[in-house]
Motif scaffolding. Structure first.
Motif, PDB file in Angstrom:
ATOM      1  N   GLN A   1      16.449 -44.708  75.117  1.00 25.80           N
ATOM      2  CA  GLN A   1      15.980 -43.598  75.943  1.00 25.80           C
ATOM      3  C   GLN A   1      17.111 -42.685  76.407  1.00 25.80           C
ATOM      4  O   GLN A   1      16.948 -41.475  76.471  1.00 25.80           O
ATOM      5  CB  GLN A   1      15.226 -44.148  77.168  1.00 25.80           C
ATOM      6  CG  GLN A   1      14.583 -43.095  78.020  1.00 25.80           C
ATOM      7  CD  GLN A   1      13.449 -42.362  77.321  1.00 25.80           C
ATOM      8  OE1 GLN A   1      12.802 -42.890  76.420  1.00 25.80           O
ATOM      9  NE2 GLN A   1      13.194 -41.135  77.723  1.00 25.80           N
ATOM     10  N   PHE A   2      18.260 -43.243  76.730  1.00 27.15           N
ATOM     11  CA  PHE A   2      19.338 -42.450  77.317  1.00 27.15           C
ATOM     12  C   PHE A   2      20.558 -42.287  76.409  1.00 27.15           C
ATOM     13  O   PHE A   2      21.343 -41.364  76.590  1.00 27.15           O
ATOM     14  CB  PHE A   2      19.778 -43.062  78.656  1.00 27.15           C
ATOM     15  CG  PHE A   2      18.665 -43.107  79.656  1.00 27.15           C
ATOM     16  CD1 PHE A   2      18.240 -41.953  80.298  1.00 27.15           C
ATOM     17  CD2 PHE A   2      18.015 -44.298  79.917  1.00 27.15           C
ATOM     18  CE1 PHE A   2      17.200 -41.987  81.206  1.00 27.15           C
ATOM     19  CE2 PHE A   2      16.971 -44.345  80.834  1.00 27.15           C
ATOM     20  CZ  PHE A   2      16.554 -43.186  81.478  1.00 27.15           C
ATOM     21  N   CYS A   3      20.733 -43.210  75.475  1.00 25.08           N
ATOM     22  CA  CYS A   3      21.888 -43.122  74.585  1.00 25.08           C
ATOM     23  C   CYS A   3      21.648 -43.999  73.369  1.00 25.08           C
ATOM     24  O   CYS A   3      20.689 -44.767  73.312  1.00 25.08           O
ATOM     25  CB  CYS A   3      23.166 -43.558  75.305  1.00 25.08           C
ATOM     26  SG  CYS A   3      23.196 -45.308  75.732  1.00 25.08           S
ATOM     27  N   GLN A   4      22.550 -43.878  72.437  1.00 26.97           N
ATOM     28  CA  GLN A   4      22.582 -44.775  71.289  1.00 26.97           C
ATOM     29  C   GLN A   4      23.648 -45.818  71.584  1.00 26.97           C
ATOM     30  O   GLN A   4      24.791 -45.464  71.866  1.00 26.97           O
ATOM     31  CB  GLN A   4      22.937 -43.985  70.027  1.00 26.97           C
ATOM     32  CG  GLN A   4      23.117 -44.821  68.806  1.00 26.97           C
ATOM     33  CD  GLN A   4      23.659 -44.014  67.625  1.00 26.97           C
ATOM     34  OE1 GLN A   4      23.896 -42.818  67.712  1.00 26.97           O
ATOM     35  NE2 GLN A   4      23.874 -44.700  66.529  1.00 26.97           N
ATOM     36  N   LEU A   5      23.293 -47.081  71.549  1.00 29.48           N
ATOM     37  CA  LEU A   5      24.234 -48.166  71.812  1.00 29.48           C
ATOM     38  C   LEU A   5      24.852 -48.596  70.482  1.00 29.48           C
ATOM     39  O   LEU A   5      24.133 -48.887  69.528  1.00 29.48           O
ATOM     40  CB  LEU A   5      23.518 -49.344  72.470  1.00 29.48           C
ATOM     41  CG  LEU A   5      24.388 -50.504  72.906  1.00 29.48           C
ATOM     42  CD1 LEU A   5      25.250 -50.105  74.107  1.00 29.48           C
ATOM     43  CD2 LEU A   5      23.537 -51.717  73.242  1.00 29.48           C
ATOM     44  N   VAL A   6      26.188 -48.601  70.420  1.00 25.94           N
ATOM     45  CA  VAL A   6      26.896 -48.912  69.184  1.00 25.94           C
ATOM     46  C   VAL A   6      28.054 -49.858  69.499  1.00 25.94           C
ATOM     47  O   VAL A   6      28.707 -49.710  70.537  1.00 25.94           O
ATOM     48  CB  VAL A   6      27.460 -47.619  68.529  1.00 25.94           C
ATOM     49  CG1 VAL A   6      28.227 -47.920  67.263  1.00 25.94           C
ATOM     50  CG2 VAL A   6      26.342 -46.623  68.266  1.00 25.94           C
ATOM     51  N   ARG A   7      28.321 -50.782  68.611  1.00 26.84           N
ATOM     52  CA  ARG A   7      29.496 -51.643  68.751  1.00 26.84           C
ATOM     53  C   ARG A   7      30.712 -50.865  68.254  1.00 26.84           C
ATOM     54  O   ARG A   7      30.614 -50.044  67.350  1.00 26.84           O
ATOM     55  CB  ARG A   7      29.312 -52.931  67.966  1.00 26.84           C
ATOM     56  CG  ARG A   7      28.093 -53.711  68.487  1.00 26.84           C
ATOM     57  CD  ARG A   7      28.158 -55.193  68.397  1.00 26.84           C
ATOM     58  NE  ARG A   7      29.407 -55.838  68.670  1.00 26.84           N
ATOM     59  CZ  ARG A   7      29.807 -56.284  69.867  1.00 26.84           C
ATOM     60  NH1 ARG A   7      29.029 -56.126  70.914  1.00 26.84           N
ATOM     61  NH2 ARG A   7      30.951 -56.909  70.002  1.00 26.84           N
ATOM     62  N   ALA A   8      31.856 -51.116  68.841  1.00 21.05           N
ATOM     63  CA  ALA A   8      33.073 -50.358  68.536  1.00 21.05           C
ATOM     64  C   ALA A   8      33.420 -50.393  67.052  1.00 21.05           C
ATOM     65  O   ALA A   8      33.777 -49.360  66.469  1.00 21.05           O
ATOM     66  CB  ALA A   8      34.245 -50.880  69.365  1.00 21.05           C
ATOM     67  N   GLU A   9      33.323 -51.539  66.424  1.00 19.55           N
ATOM     68  CA  GLU A   9      33.700 -51.627  65.012  1.00 19.55           C
ATOM     69  C   GLU A   9      32.748 -50.850  64.105  1.00 19.55           C
ATOM     70  O   GLU A   9      33.102 -50.517  62.974  1.00 19.55           O
ATOM     71  CB  GLU A   9      33.837 -53.077  64.555  1.00 19.55           C
ATOM     72  CG  GLU A   9      32.544 -53.862  64.495  1.00 19.55           C
ATOM     73  CD  GLU A   9      32.189 -54.595  65.779  1.00 19.55           C
ATOM     74  OE1 GLU A   9      31.168 -55.311  65.786  1.00 19.55           O
ATOM     75  OE2 GLU A   9      32.907 -54.447  66.787  1.00 19.55           O
ATOM     76  N   GLU A  10      31.563 -50.538  64.596  1.00 19.93           N
ATOM     77  CA  GLU A  10      30.582 -49.789  63.795  1.00 19.93           C
ATOM     78  C   GLU A  10      30.680 -48.280  64.019  1.00 19.93           C
ATOM     79  O   GLU A  10      30.035 -47.507  63.321  1.00 19.93           O
ATOM     80  CB  GLU A  10      29.173 -50.252  64.151  1.00 19.93           C
ATOM     81  CG  GLU A  10      28.918 -51.707  63.823  1.00 19.93           C
ATOM     82  CD  GLU A  10      27.641 -52.243  64.450  1.00 19.93           C
ATOM     83  OE1 GLU A  10      26.983 -51.506  65.231  1.00 19.93           O
ATOM     84  OE2 GLU A  10      27.313 -53.398  64.170  1.00 19.93           O
ATOM     85  N   TRP A  11      31.485 -47.846  64.996  1.00 17.70           N
ATOM     86  CA  TRP A  11      31.536 -46.430  65.328  1.00 17.70           C
ATOM     87  C   TRP A  11      32.702 -45.729  64.640  1.00 17.70           C
ATOM     88  O   TRP A  11      33.806 -46.251  64.611  1.00 17.70           O
ATOM     89  CB  TRP A  11      31.661 -46.217  66.838  1.00 17.70           C
ATOM     90  CG  TRP A  11      31.741 -44.766  67.166  1.00 17.70           C
ATOM     91  CD1 TRP A  11      32.850 -44.070  67.518  1.00 17.70           C
ATOM     92  CD2 TRP A  11      30.671 -43.833  67.096  1.00 17.70           C
ATOM     93  NE1 TRP A  11      32.532 -42.737  67.687  1.00 17.70           N
ATOM     94  CE2 TRP A  11      31.198 -42.571  67.435  1.00 17.70           C
ATOM     95  CE3 TRP A  11      29.321 -43.935  66.782  1.00 17.70           C
ATOM     96  CZ2 TRP A  11      30.429 -41.421  67.463  1.00 17.70           C
ATOM     97  CZ3 TRP A  11      28.544 -42.795  66.815  1.00 17.70           C
ATOM     98  CH2 TRP A  11      29.090 -41.568  67.160  1.00 17.70           C
ATOM     99  N   SER A  12      32.428 -44.552  64.106  1.00 18.46           N
ATOM    100  CA  SER A  12      33.500 -43.680  63.625  1.00 18.46           C
ATOM    101  C   SER A  12      33.167 -42.262  64.045  1.00 18.46           C
ATOM    102  O   SER A  12      31.990 -41.875  64.083  1.00 18.46           O
ATOM    103  CB  SER A  12      33.684 -43.792  62.108  1.00 18.46           C
ATOM    104  OG  SER A  12      32.475 -43.529  61.446  1.00 18.46           O
ATOM    105  N   PHE A  13      34.186 -41.534  64.387  1.00 21.22           N
ATOM    106  CA  PHE A  13      34.003 -40.161  64.870  1.00 21.22           C
ATOM    107  C   PHE A  13      33.788 -39.216  63.696  1.00 21.22           C
ATOM    108  O   PHE A  13      34.200 -39.448  62.603  1.00 21.22           O
ATOM    109  CB  PHE A  13      35.232 -39.714  65.688  1.00 21.22           C
ATOM    110  CG  PHE A  13      35.279 -40.375  67.038  1.00 21.22           C
ATOM    111  CD1 PHE A  13      34.702 -39.755  68.129  1.00 21.22           C
ATOM    112  CD2 PHE A  13      35.875 -41.604  67.210  1.00 21.22           C
ATOM    113  CE1 PHE A  13      34.727 -40.344  69.388  1.00 21.22           C
ATOM    114  CE2 PHE A  13      35.910 -42.206  68.455  1.00 21.22           C
ATOM    115  CZ  PHE A  13      35.330 -41.576  69.532  1.00 21.22           C
TER     116      PHE A  13
END
Length: 169
Positions: free
Chosen positions: A157-169
């Motif tokens: 509802q408020f954000c997308q929850l992502v684990r650090a290792e799965e995130w790339s800018f």
């Protein structure tokens, strides 16, 4: 494009009387990822009223030395839990072309929560890195449970929850 937003990793909170529950190393990793991708990095410092321990000019409001600042980061002051309230953050994000913001830092139940909620209201895609926000224990709940609760509550509802290792800018 997403910008990295680090909330309140400052001397008075990181080295204050309350023991924090992990995350420092993850913030530096996210800063490295943002730099490598050319994503802007914003650091908020919470400032309190005159006479408070975090009054303007207090050493307690300075960015904690644990964060590796290399220059080019935008450091700004905020006076409310929501990092957008009474600041130029939204305008600065838009002017650098950011359509989303990756929210990290502290404290989970105050500034992280209110900033995630506000980002969406202002038209930004909000991403919360699941293990890159923190707080301390309260009389009614352990910090680990506060983080888990907010991850579950904010996701979707408020954000997308992502684990650090799965995130790339």
């Amino acid at each position: 494009m997403y910008a990295l937003l680090i909330l309140d990793i400052q001397v008075g909170l990181v080295h204050g009387p309350e023991k924090l529950w992990r995350c420092e190393e993850l913030l530096n990793t996210l800063m490295d990822k943002a730099r490598s991708a050319g994503a802007p990095i914003f650091l908020a410092r919470h400032i309190g009223p005159a006479g408070s321990p975090i009054e303007p000019g207090s050493p307690r409001t300075m960015v904690a030395q644990e964060l590796k600042l290399l220059g080019g980061e935008v450091v700004f002051e905020k006076r409310r839990p929501n990092a957008f309230e009474m600041t130029d953050l939204a305008d600065n994000l838009r002017s650098c072309g950011a359509t989303g913001v990756v929210v990290t830092g502290m404290k989970t139940q105050y500034c992280v929560d209110s900033t995630c909620r506000a980002a969406r209201d202002l038209g930004f895609d909000a991403v919360l890195i699941a293990e890159s926000h923190t707080c301390s224990d309260t009389p009614v709940m352990k910090a680990e449970n506060i983080v888990a609760h907010h991850n579950a509550t904010l996701d979707g509802q408020f954000c997308q929850l992502v684990r650090a290792e799965e995130w790339s800018f």
